[in-house]
Design a protein around this motif. Structure first.
Motif, short mmCIF file in Angstrom:
data_model
loop_
_atom_site.label_atom_id
_atom_site.label_comp_id
_atom_site.label_asym_id
_atom_site.label_seq_id
_atom_site.Cartn_x
_atom_site.Cartn_y
_atom_site.Cartn_z
N LEU A 309 0.81 -1.23 0.00
CA LEU A 309 0.00 0.00 0.00
C LEU A 309 0.84 1.27 0.00
N ALA A 310 2.15 1.16 0.20
CA ALA A 310 2.99 2.35 0.34
C ALA A 310 3.01 3.18 -0.95
N HIS A 311 2.89 4.48 -0.79
CA HIS A 311 2.96 5.41 -1.92
C HIS A 311 4.30 6.13 -1.87
N GLY A 312 5.06 6.01 -2.93
CA GLY A 312 6.33 6.71 -3.01
C GLY A 312 7.48 5.90 -2.43
N PRO A 313 8.70 6.19 -2.89
CA PRO A 313 9.87 5.42 -2.45
C PRO A 313 10.15 5.51 -0.96
N ALA A 314 9.91 6.66 -0.35
CA ALA A 314 10.24 6.82 1.07
C ALA A 314 9.38 5.90 1.95
N LEU A 315 8.07 5.92 1.73
CA LEU A 315 7.19 5.06 2.52
C LEU A 315 7.43 3.59 2.21
N LEU A 316 7.73 3.28 0.96
CA LEU A 316 8.06 1.90 0.60
C LEU A 316 9.29 1.43 1.35
N PHE A 317 10.30 2.28 1.43
CA PHE A 317 11.53 1.93 2.13
C PHE A 317 11.26 1.64 3.60
N VAL A 318 10.45 2.50 4.25
CA VAL A 318 10.11 2.30 5.66
C VAL A 318 9.35 0.98 5.85
N ALA A 319 8.41 0.70 4.95
CA ALA A 319 7.64 -0.54 5.05
C ALA A 319 8.53 -1.76 4.91
N LEU A 320 9.51 -1.69 4.04
CA LEU A 320 10.45 -2.80 3.86
C LEU A 320 11.28 -3.04 5.11
N ILE A 321 11.74 -1.96 5.75
CA ILE A 321 12.54 -2.09 6.97
C ILE A 321 11.71 -2.70 8.10
N VAL A 322 10.48 -2.24 8.26
CA VAL A 322 9.60 -2.78 9.30
C VAL A 322 9.38 -4.27 9.08
N THR A 323 9.12 -4.65 7.83
CA THR A 323 8.92 -6.06 7.52
C THR A 323 10.16 -6.87 7.85
N GLY A 324 11.33 -6.34 7.51
CA GLY A 324 12.58 -7.04 7.81
C GLY A 324 12.78 -7.26 9.29
N VAL A 325 12.42 -6.27 10.10
CA VAL A 325 12.60 -6.39 11.56
C VAL A 325 11.77 -7.55 12.11
N PHE A 326 10.53 -7.66 11.70
CA PHE A 326 9.68 -8.74 12.23
C PHE A 326 10.03 -10.10 11.63
N LEU A 327 10.40 -10.13 10.36
CA LEU A 327 10.81 -11.41 9.77
C LEU A 327 12.08 -11.93 10.43
#
Length: 402
Positions: A309-327
């Motif tokens: 759902l992230a719009h734009g590279p900045a929010l996409l980057f944050v979403a990827l980092i959050v996912t990495g932390v929990f994985l």
């Protein structure tokens, strides 16, 4: 109770765990090379999303099926030597993938890669359960999980550079050579490792039929499969998704994917440290680890949804980092839970079966994702399905895992 002919020193055990973490890293570098190479390799070999998914899935056909048998071998023979032979096989398969000229050849080499890598976690779990004290296994498994996360991170970083400058075939050739080089130092280390014994006799593992009769093993296998789905989804499809759907360049994709896996690696240590601290403060080892898995699965649901759902590279980057932390939590805790329930004697056989069941996600997931993408022309449905599977995993860890 397991003793040892000559208990290795703490520094030697630390070196053992470090070498295991290194080969786990190389394992995920090599199995993930296909995802890194996908933007150019799919075009060169004429692979649709479904055909690419079949090639990714082929690895798990042998990887999953072979693990119970390899686990029995590692329980009955020296696990370190079994691991050395397996690494040599998968390194050769990785190197030879640089010569792949068709889907059938690619599938054959992925099958060989899966057969070699099938020994990794049964042998690793056997060695950790035999030589690492129970109150330090959370951190030991966290170090292993760091290797698991650094594999995709370093593989994506190095592979992205190689891909951009030299093409996809050199990705496989370079990775295979590096993995083959690990076997030399490992052989020297294993030669100094004492053999586990019970009351002066070689430790005899339980027959496989006794393991298969234990309900907990099947529950852990199901939990493992659900925990694996999100991890495999991100590892296999993230580079292609970022380039094809998000329109990122290969260099930007490399940066975003590497940061995701690096966050997973750092978080793995934090989760492992937290688990050991809670156990030392009186928490039950199984309860601590399974509730951390619940938190991680729910966090993965949020992260996977945020990526889509992230719009734009900045929010996409944050979403990827959050996912990495929990994985980063899930591999650490899933293997630690399996080792705890199995005990040192049966660790390799147990993890072999548990990981075989867990590999069902790797067999089904890539094909499901490919079919969804080809049918809809979008990754949205694939992200939604991955989030649902992770939510189901949270429920299993909360209510079924003992």
């Amino acid at each position: 109770m397991i003793t040892h002919s000559a208990q290795p020193s703490r520094s030697f055990v630390a070196l053992l765990v470090a070498m295991l973490a290194l080969v786990v890293m190389l394992n995920f570098v090599d199995r993930g090379a296909i995802g890194i190479a996908a933007p150019l390799m799919s075009k060169a070999l004429g692979l649709s999303a479904t055909r690419f998914g079949v090639a990714v899935s082929a690895f798990f056909w042998t990887y999953g099926l072979a693990q119970p048998f390899v686990g029995m071998v590692a329980d009955r023979w020296r696990a370190g030597l079994v691991l050395a032979a397996a690494v040599a096989l998968w390194a050769a398969a990785t190197l030879l993938t640089s010569l792949a000229a068709s889907l059938s050849m690619l599938i054959a080499l992925r099958l060989a890669l899966g057969l070699g890598e099938a020994a990794l976690f049964p042998a690793t779990s056997k060695l950790i359960a035999a030589y690492v004290p129970v109150d330090r296994r959370g951190l030991a498994n966290a170090v292993i999980a760091v290797g698991l996360a650094l594999g995709p991170a370093l593989g994506t970083l190095a592979g992205g550079v190689i891909l951009a400058h030299y093409g996809w075939r050199w990705v496989f050739f370079g990775f295979g050579v590096v993995t083959l080089a690990w076997t030399g130092p490992w052989a020297l280390l294993v030669a100094r490792l004492p053999v586990a014994v019970v009351r002066g006799q070689p430790d005899r593992p339980s027959p496989i039929r006794q393991l298969l009769a234990r309900r907990t093993l099947w529950v852990m296998g199901a939990a493992h499969a659900l925990a694996n789905y999100g991890f495999f989804f991100v590892a296999a499809w993230l580079p292609l998704y970022l380039v094809k759907s998000r329109g990122l360049s290969i260099s930007t994709m490399t940066l975003f994917a590497t940061a995701t896996y690096a966050a997973q690696a750092v978080a793995s240590l934090g989760w492992g440290w937290l688990a050991d601290r809670l156990v030392r403060r009186g928490g039950a080892p199984s309860a601590v680890k399974r509730w951390l898995c619940v938190v991680a699965e729910l966090g993965s649901v949020a992260g996977i949804a945020a990526i889509a759902l992230a719009h734009g590279p900045a929010l996409l980057f944050v979403a990827l980092i959050v996912t990495g932390v929990f994985l980063g939590c899930l591999p650490t805790m899933v293997y630690a839970l399996g080792q705890f329930h199995a005990g040192a004697r049966d660790a390799a056989g147990w993890i072999g079966v548990q990981n075989a069941i867990g590999s069902v996600s790797g067999i089904i997931g890539p094909i499901v994702t490919g079919l969804i993408v080809d049918a809809t022309g979008s990754f949205s449905g694939a992200f939604a399905f991955a989030a649902v599977v992770s939510a189901a995993g949270a429920a299993v860890f909360a209510f079924a895992v003992p």
